[in-house]
Design a protein around this motif. Structure first.
Motif, PDB file in Angstrom:
ATOM      1  N   PRO A  26      40.530  45.741  28.800  1.00  0.00           N
ATOM      2  CA  PRO A  26      41.257  44.744  29.632  1.00  0.00           C
ATOM      3  C   PRO A  26      42.740  44.408  29.147  1.00  0.00           C
ATOM      4  N   CYS A  61      31.299  45.240  31.150  1.00  0.00           N
ATOM      5  CA  CYS A  61      31.091  43.959  30.744  1.00  0.00           C
ATOM      6  C   CYS A  61      29.884  43.778  29.956  1.00  0.00           C
ATOM      7  N   GLN A  74      32.821  41.802  40.982  1.00  0.00           N
ATOM      8  CA  GLN A  74      33.144  42.303  39.612  1.00  0.00           C
ATOM      9  C   GLN A  74      34.040  43.547  39.357  1.00  0.00           C
ATOM     10  N   ASP A 145      38.606  40.529  44.615  1.00  0.00           N
ATOM     11  CA  ASP A 145      39.189  40.097  43.430  1.00  0.00           C
ATOM     12  C   ASP A 145      38.561  40.435  42.302  1.00  0.00           C
ATOM     13  N   GLN A 147      37.553  41.903  38.392  1.00  0.00           N
ATOM     14  CA  GLN A 147      38.177  42.006  37.013  1.00  0.00           C
ATOM     15  C   GLN A 147      38.184  43.237  36.447  1.00  0.00           C
ATOM     16  N   VAL A 148      37.489  44.187  37.110  1.00  0.00           N
ATOM     17  CA  VAL A 148      37.449  45.515  36.747  1.00  0.00           C
ATOM     18  C   VAL A 148      37.783  46.449  37.946  1.00  0.00           C
ATOM     19  N   LEU A 173      48.141  44.053  37.834  1.00  0.00           N
ATOM     20  CA  LEU A 173      46.675  43.787  37.697  1.00  0.00           C
ATOM     21  C   LEU A 173      46.323  43.793  36.285  1.00  0.00           C
ATOM     22  N   GLU A 176      47.358  40.353  34.369  1.00  0.00           N
ATOM     23  CA  GLU A 176      46.570  39.311  34.766  1.00  0.00           C
ATOM     24  C   GLU A 176      45.085  39.469  33.620  1.00  0.00           C
ATOM     25  N   ARG A 178      43.078  42.094  33.649  1.00  0.00           N
ATOM     26  CA  ARG A 178      42.110  42.804  34.396  1.00  0.00           C
ATOM     27  C   ARG A 178      41.792  44.170  33.715  1.00  0.00           C
ATOM     28  N   THR A 179      40.714  44.791  33.739  1.00  0.00           N
ATOM     29  CA  THR A 179      40.712  46.239  33.109  1.00  0.00           C
ATOM     30  C   THR A 179      40.948  47.213  34.313  1.00  0.00           C
TER      31      THR A 179
END
Length: 404
Positions: A26, A61, A74, A145, A147-148, A173, A176, A178-179
């Motif tokens: 990330p 994750c 996710q 929204d 994270q990956v 992105l 922030e 994120r990955t």
């Protein structure tokens, strides 16, 4: 974070991915590069659980995609922008995805604003251009929204403004935390967008490093040197001096010199000692494209070759103009129109020519040919090379529906 360990995928006798291991961390934009057929799309499909690996594991994750609770919230992905029901409007398409994942309807309008499709939200997607379809696919990836995020050729079909928007979106992105995992063939865009690179070829890992390290490891820097254009002797003198000092000097198309093997201060000292004025002395590093081509040159499956018919061309005589290419020449149904025939002389021209031609004693005047006389027949070889009637056009040559 995305982590692949010993990831392998085989389709029958075809080994698409071969013992691939990497991590996508990330906080950075990670570019995923490789020639056509190298296994990039197959790897992304296995990350998203669309294909099962033959061996090895890939987790997001710490879990396989299929074990993630409410995975669309996710992980967001754009693999195929055309995977949309053409009869649905952009808003209805996103609304269906939102309802399946328990995402509030207000989020649909938010992502439509983000990708710039708010004004066409009620239009059916089958009327969208390629770039509009890409924007809709990006909106679907951002809907939960997540994270990956995974993107496969996200700038395909976008105009320059859209490409800049995607570039800034990817960076924001990643900023922030994120990955962001992006597959692309546009080296110039990856050089401006990616922080880290994962390069594969024929299913195997070739490189896993930062963009800066990748370029440095697969290319050699050089110095660009320019002497006054009005003094070609100084350029020749400098070339000789640098070559004697152990440098490798190559001329550039614009008159400059590309020098490798010597540092810039040494080049400057040698030019000063030789009394050569310099108009330019600047360091240069190879581009990401050049480094990528050097890295993957042995892993390309589909490579064009030189046209073998080029060897049949004979050199033209001095002063002759090169022949213009004829579209479709040599293809089935190709027709060669006969060469234009010279106009036959009129009766007045024939009489004038007869009067101007000196006659020898005892010679008779040249006989006039009747106007209806047929031209001389062509030879057998000419007749065989030039058909008497055009060949009928094939179905492929008919105008398309759009053209009509």
């Amino acid at each position: 974070m995305i982590e692949a360990v010993g990831l392998t995928k085989r389709y029958g006798d075809k080994l698409a991915v071969d013992n691939l291991s990497f991590q996508v961390r990330p906080g950075a934009v990670t570019g995923f590069l490789g020639p056509n057929g190298s296994g990039k799309s197959t790897t992304m499909r296995m990350i998203l659980g669309l294909d099962n690996p033959t061996s090895g594991t890939v987790t997001i994750c710490g879990r396989p995609y299929r074990e993630l609770p409410n995975a669309p919230r996710q992980v967001g992905a754009l693999l195929d922008a055309k995977a949309v029901h053409g009869g649905r409007s952009a808003r209805n398409h996103l609304l269906c995805l939102a309802q399946l994942s328990g995402i509030p309807a207000r989020r649909v309008d938010e992502v439509l604003d983000v990708v710039g499709l708010h004004d066409v939200a009620k239009k059916r997607s089958k009327g969208f251009s390629l770039g509009m379809g890409q924007r809709l696919g990006i909106a679907a990836a951002l809907l939960g929204d997540p994270q990956v995020l995974l993107f496969d050729e996200p700038v395909n079909g976008l105009d320059p403004e859209g490409i800049l928007w995607v570039r800034n979106l990817m960076k924001s992105l990643a900023a922030e935390g994120r990955t962001v995992f992006v597959s692309s063939h546009l080296m110039s865009e990856m050089a401006l967008t990616a922080d880290h690179l994962i390069v594969i070829g024929r299913g195997r890992l070739l490189a896993d490093m930062s963009v800066k390290d990748f370029i440095a490891a697969n290319s050699a820097g050089f110095a660009r040197v320019r002497t006054p254009d009005t003094e070609p002797r100084q350029r020749e003198k400098l070339t000789s001096v640098l070559t004697e000092a152990g440098a490798h000097v190559l001329p550039e198309q614009d008159g400059a010199l590309r020098v490798t093997g010597l540092p810039l201060p040494r080049i400057s000292d040698l030019a000063h000692e030789a009394g050569v004025r310099l108009w330019e002395l600047s360091p240069h590093q190879a581009s990401l494209e050049e480094a990528y081509m050097r890295m993957t040159q042995e892993a390309v499956d589909y490579r064009s070759t030189t046209d073998q018919k080029a060897g049949l061309m004979q050199p033209l005589p001095p002063g002759a103009e090169p022949p213009l290419p004829v579209p479709g020449q040599g293809q089935p149904g190709w027709y060669v129109p006969p060469p234009p025939q010279r106009d036959r002389p009129s009766a007045s021209d024939t009489d004038a020519h007869a009067q101007d031609t000196p006659r020898t004693p005892g010679a008779s005047a040249p006989a006039r040919q009747p106007d209806s006389a047929a031209p001389a027949p062509r030879t057998a070889s000419a007749a065989s090379e030039q058909p008497s009637a055009p060949v009928a056009a094939s179905a492929d040559s008919a105008p398309s529906e759009d053209a009509r």
